[in-house]
Design an enzyme around this catalytic site. Sequence first.
Site, PDB file in Angstrom:
ATOM      1  N   ARG A  84       0.845  -1.199   0.000  1.00  0.00           N
ATOM      2  CA  ARG A  84       0.000   0.000   0.000  1.00  0.00           C
ATOM      3  C   ARG A  84       0.870   1.234   0.000  1.00  0.00           C
ATOM      4  O   ARG A  84       2.092   1.163   0.176  1.00  0.00           O
ATOM      5  CB  ARG A  84      -0.912   0.010   1.229  1.00  0.00           C
ATOM      6  CG  ARG A  84      -0.159   0.033   2.551  1.00  0.00           C
ATOM      7  CD  ARG A  84      -1.012   0.455   3.718  1.00  0.00           C
ATOM      8  NE  ARG A  84      -0.312   0.302   4.981  1.00  0.00           N
ATOM      9  CZ  ARG A  84       0.607   1.125   5.456  1.00  0.00           C
ATOM     10  NH1 ARG A  84       0.971   2.176   4.762  1.00  0.00           N
ATOM     11  NH2 ARG A  84       1.181   0.913   6.631  1.00  0.00           N
ATOM     12  N   GLY A  85       0.235   2.392  -0.160  1.00  0.00           N
ATOM     13  CA  GLY A  85       0.947   3.643   0.011  1.00  0.00           C
ATOM     14  C   GLY A  85       1.106   3.975   1.489  1.00  0.00           C
ATOM     15  O   GLY A  85       0.543   3.313   2.364  1.00  0.00           O
ATOM     16  N   THR A 138       1.945   2.051  10.133  1.00  0.00           N
ATOM     17  CA  THR A 138       0.810   2.201  11.035  1.00  0.00           C
ATOM     18  C   THR A 138       0.664   0.932  11.864  1.00  0.00           C
ATOM     19  O   THR A 138       1.361  -0.064  11.642  1.00  0.00           O
ATOM     20  CB  THR A 138      -0.489   2.524  10.271  1.00  0.00           C
ATOM     21  OG1 THR A 138      -1.477   2.983  11.214  1.00  0.00           O
ATOM     22  CG2 THR A 138      -1.029   1.305   9.532  1.00  0.00           C
ATOM     23  N   ALA A 169      -6.586   6.397   9.751  1.00  0.00           N
ATOM     24  CA  ALA A 169      -5.467   6.423   8.807  1.00  0.00           C
ATOM     25  C   ALA A 169      -5.890   5.770   7.500  1.00  0.00           C
ATOM     26  O   ALA A 169      -6.694   4.831   7.494  1.00  0.00           O
ATOM     27  CB  ALA A 169      -4.263   5.697   9.396  1.00  0.00           C
ATOM     28  N   GLY A 217      -4.379   4.026   3.862  1.00  0.00           N
ATOM     29  CA  GLY A 217      -3.276   3.504   3.072  1.00  0.00           C
ATOM     30  C   GLY A 217      -3.886   2.707   1.944  1.00  0.00           C
ATOM     31  O   GLY A 217      -4.565   1.708   2.193  1.00  0.00           O
ATOM     32  N   LEU A 269      -8.860   1.733   4.967  1.00  0.00           N
ATOM     33  CA  LEU A 269      -9.070   2.619   6.116  1.00  0.00           C
ATOM     34  C   LEU A 269      -8.897   1.869   7.430  1.00  0.00           C
ATOM     35  O   LEU A 269      -9.423   0.760   7.591  1.00  0.00           O
ATOM     36  CB  LEU A 269     -10.498   3.185   6.055  1.00  0.00           C
ATOM     37  CG  LEU A 269     -11.026   3.890   7.303  1.00  0.00           C
ATOM     38  CD1 LEU A 269     -10.333   5.227   7.502  1.00  0.00           C
ATOM     39  CD2 LEU A 269     -12.538   4.069   7.213  1.00  0.00           C
ATOM     40  N   CYS A 323       2.466   6.930  10.664  1.00  0.00           N
ATOM     41  CA  CYS A 323       2.392   7.486   9.304  1.00  0.00           C
ATOM     42  C   CYS A 323       3.660   8.258   8.951  1.00  0.00           C
ATOM     43  O   CYS A 323       3.651   9.118   8.051  1.00  0.00           O
ATOM     44  CB  CYS A 323       1.156   8.358   9.141  1.00  0.00           C
ATOM     45  SG  CYS A 323      -0.379   7.499   9.557  1.00  0.00           S
TER      46      CYS A 323
END
Length: 239
Positions: free
Chosen positions: A80-81, A85, A147, A149, A161, A178
């Site tokens: 993911r971006g 986290t 958060a 991603g 999410l 993050c």
Amino acid sequence: MDAVRPGARETGRVAVLRDLGRQPYEPVWRGMQRFTDLRDGGSTDEVWVVEHDPVFTLGQAGKPEHVLVPGDIPVLHVDRGGQVTYHGPGQIVVYPLLDLKRLKIGVREYVCRIEQAVIDTLAEWNIGAQRREGAPGVYVNGAKVAALGIRVRRGCTFHGLAFNAAMDLKPFGRINPCGYAGLQVTSVLDLGGPSSMEAMKPVLLDAMAAQFGLALQAAPPPDLADPQPVAAVSSTQAA
């Protein structure tokens, strides 16, 4: 940018809702990848909701130095971006598996709509929340409560999410959340919301469905033990 397209709430495009309960992270991640690889232009969108066992995840460009003291919590480098986290019990994780081309929206608007769904959810308990420019997610008084991603492959989304509902926040102190040293995190419970995840989930899912013009239809969770647990179902099959 409008958070909801005109007419989106009336569209009611069917999407499958799967509640996976509590799961380790990696099998769900692999399931999302397989779903996305198998789907085509006629596949029905899905929304997966899950609660994960404790884990730290680093995004594609994630820097290991942002994981300060992992201790007994495993660390996974994922596709993911975003940076690092924490996922754990008491956090509602929602993975929208959506075809953005079919929804006719871009990635920036997709992120905006997820954030708006969280803001609308928090408003149910009179909690005022905001976005932060350049730092995706949702914040209350400067502390992060949700958060994001995401990953988009061939115009289709996975990952998503992480919404801090009613959880132990101490593991966030073992990382730079993050990628931001000293970033404060909070939870809905700590902000005066309900203590039950089950009270929050339907509000959040309804808000997300409204943002994307979806009619969610509950279905059993996928068999994550199967090497190919999720065949992308066509929209005609799901109707």
